[in-house]
Design a protein around this motif. Structure first.
Motif, PDB file in Angstrom:
ATOM      1  N   ASN A  11      39.876  40.236  36.603  1.00 49.78           N
ATOM      2  CA  ASN A  11      38.750  40.482  37.512  1.00 49.78           C
ATOM      3  C   ASN A  11      37.812  39.273  37.598  1.00 49.78           C
ATOM      4  OD1 ASN A  11      39.659  43.113  38.077  1.00 49.78           O
ATOM      5  ND2 ASN A  11      38.605  43.936  36.284  1.00 49.78           N
ATOM      6  N   GLU A  12      38.393  38.140  37.956  1.00 52.89           N
ATOM      7  CA  GLU A  12      37.640  36.885  38.083  1.00 52.89           C
ATOM      8  C   GLU A  12      37.635  36.359  39.522  1.00 52.89           C
ATOM      9  OE1 GLU A  12      35.911  36.085  35.728  1.00 52.89           O
ATOM     10  OE2 GLU A  12      36.877  36.423  33.791  1.00 52.89           O
ATOM     11  N   ARG A  13      37.711  37.245  40.495  1.00 56.04           N
ATOM     12  CA  ARG A  13      37.785  36.806  41.886  1.00 56.04           C
ATOM     13  C   ARG A  13      36.647  35.872  42.305  1.00 56.04           C
ATOM     14  NH1 ARG A  13      38.050  40.527  47.418  1.00 56.04           N
ATOM     15  NH2 ARG A  13      38.271  38.779  48.854  1.00 56.04           N
ATOM     16  N   PRO A  14      35.382  36.113  41.895  1.00 58.77           N
ATOM     17  CA  PRO A  14      34.303  35.237  42.371  1.00 58.77           C
ATOM     18  C   PRO A  14      34.454  33.772  41.959  1.00 58.77           C
ATOM     19  CG  PRO A  14      33.404  37.285  41.503  1.00 58.77           C
ATOM     20  CD  PRO A  14      34.854  37.249  41.113  1.00 58.77           C
ATOM     21  N   ASP A  34      47.242  36.888  36.203  1.00 60.80           N
ATOM     22  CA  ASP A  34      46.367  38.005  36.561  1.00 60.80           C
ATOM     23  C   ASP A  34      46.714  39.176  35.649  1.00 60.80           C
ATOM     24  OD1 ASP A  34      44.818  39.917  37.688  1.00 60.80           O
ATOM     25  OD2 ASP A  34      45.948  40.083  39.550  1.00 60.80           O
ATOM     26  N   SER A  37      44.175  42.776  37.093  1.00 67.12           N
ATOM     27  CA  SER A  37      42.901  42.827  37.820  1.00 67.12           C
ATOM     28  C   SER A  37      42.938  43.850  38.943  1.00 67.12           C
ATOM     29  CB  SER A  37      42.574  41.448  38.417  1.00 67.12           C
ATOM     30  OG  SER A  37      42.426  40.467  37.412  1.00 67.12           O
ATOM     31  N   SER A  38      41.744  44.335  39.297  1.00 73.30           N
ATOM     32  CA  SER A  38      41.618  45.305  40.390  1.00 73.30           C
ATOM     33  C   SER A  38      40.743  44.776  41.516  1.00 73.30           C
ATOM     34  CB  SER A  38      41.036  46.622  39.865  1.00 73.30           C
ATOM     35  OG  SER A  38      39.759  46.401  39.268  1.00 73.30           O
ATOM     36  N   ASP A  39      40.350  43.491  41.447  1.00 77.22           N
ATOM     37  CA  ASP A  39      39.389  42.956  42.425  1.00 77.22           C
ATOM     38  C   ASP A  39      39.974  41.894  43.355  1.00 77.22           C
ATOM     39  OD1 ASP A  39      39.749  40.846  40.672  1.00 77.22           O
ATOM     40  OD2 ASP A  39      37.615  40.353  40.528  1.00 77.22           O
ATOM     41  N   GLY A  40      41.293  41.708  43.328  1.00 74.90           N
ATOM     42  CA  GLY A  40      41.888  40.700  44.205  1.00 74.90           C
ATOM     43  C   GLY A  40      41.946  39.309  43.610  1.00 74.90           C
ATOM     44  N   THR A  41      41.854  39.213  42.296  1.00 76.15           N
ATOM     45  CA  THR A  41      41.921  37.903  41.639  1.00 76.15           C
ATOM     46  C   THR A  41      43.198  37.161  42.005  1.00 76.15           C
ATOM     47  OG1 THR A  41      40.538  38.536  39.748  1.00 76.15           O
ATOM     48  CG2 THR A  41      42.108  36.767  39.384  1.00 76.15           C
ATOM     49  N   ASP A  86      36.564  32.421  34.047  1.00 72.61           N
ATOM     50  CA  ASP A  86      35.207  32.792  34.457  1.00 72.61           C
ATOM     51  C   ASP A  86      34.321  31.600  34.795  1.00 72.61           C
ATOM     52  OD1 ASP A  86      34.834  31.721  31.953  1.00 72.61           O
ATOM     53  OD2 ASP A  86      33.894  33.502  31.077  1.00 72.61           O
TER      54      ASP A  86
END
Length: 284
Positions: A11-14, A34, A37-41, A86
């Motif tokens: 979960n490090e997409r940003p 990955d 992850s659930s955020d599109g990383t 991160d």
């Protein structure tokens, strides 16, 4: 030197896109693992040219790194560098790390965020420094080593050493790797690096990570500090504050159950007389 960068990510997409772009300017092979992850990383990393390996569910940092290592070795690279997803590690420092790794003919080179003899934070927030100071002091005492930074995620590995890598899945992977390296008496070097941290997130230590580390540390030497470690583990499981006294430095870990974490803070010696109600582990 042929090298690859392996980045475990959950979960490090940003941040992952910018990290991959910087990393690809340093080495040709950038592998993002990955870890469920659930955020599109994964998609964010692929969009900027990373090789992406996907885990359907989290396997922990150790499991993610082993997947990345195997892929990198299959590419035929001589060295593998790991950095966090991160943004804490600057990929622009990888070239210098690899140069030191090669010049010293090292099997493992640790990107050290602080010196063994220098207690300054070197840009690291005090809460992160305090947690890392405790881990370093306890690990070095039990393993009879003198590493400056035992939990740094920025490391360079020679491919021959990766054949003996840790089978730990959790955060203790980093400690177990150092223990294996020490027992093998291979050439381990340290190179000073700087780090950056995102103050938009609480700079605390996950309770799961803390328990994982305490359990692994206890396995190094089941006798030394056993009673103290058992007491600390019991208090952490009960969401109680704990204290660590390492040489002349005291650290208090405060429970933050609302975010499943503990916040580590350096304690002024003047207050030590009032700590009798807190479970304390003392390391010479």
């Amino acid at each position: 030197m042929t090298a690859a960068i392996v980045i475990p990510a959950l979960n490090e997409r940003p941040t992952i896109g910018a990290i991959v772009q910087e990393a690809r300017s340093i080495v040709p092979h950038v592998v993002v693992v990955d870890d469920g992850s659930s955020d599109g990383t994964a998609n964010a990393a692929e969009a900027v040219g990373a090789i992406v390996l996907r885990h359907e569910s989290p396997r922990g940092v150790g499991g993610a790194l082993r997947s990345g290592f195997q892929y990198a070795l299959d590419l035929g690279v001589k060295s593998v560098v790991t950095i966090d997803g991160d943004g804490a590690h600057d990929p622009n420092q990888v070239a210098s790390l690899l140069e030191v790794h090669a010049n010293r003919n090292a099997d493992l080179t640790i990107g050290a965020r602080f010196s063994l003899r220098d207690l300054t934070c070197n840009g690291m927030p005090s809460s992160k420094f305090a947690a890392n100071y405790v881990a370093r002091a306890v690990f070095n005492f039990l393993a009879n080593t003198d590493f400056s930074d035992v939990l740094s995620g920025m490391r360079a590995y020679d491919r021959t050493f990766l054949a003996s890598i840790s089978d730990q899945d959790g955060f203790s992977f980093q400690l177990d790797t150092l223990l294996i390296a020490s027992n093998m008496k291979i050439n381990v070097c340290e190179y000073p690096i700087t780090v950056r941290y995102n103050a938009l997130e609480p700079l605390a230590t996950s309770r799961d990570e803390l328990l994982d580390l305490l359990t692994f540390i206890r396995s190094i030497d089941p006798v030394s500090l056993q009673d103290q470690l058992d007491l600390v583990v019991t208090h952490v499981k009960s969401w109680l504050p704990v204290s660590f006294k390492c040489s002349n430095i005291s650290v208090i870990a405060h429970p933050l159950p609302e975010i499943n974490s503990y916040l580590f803070q350096l304690q002024d010696p003047w207050y030590e007389r009032v700590l009798s109600h807190i479970a304390t582990m003392e390391v010479p």
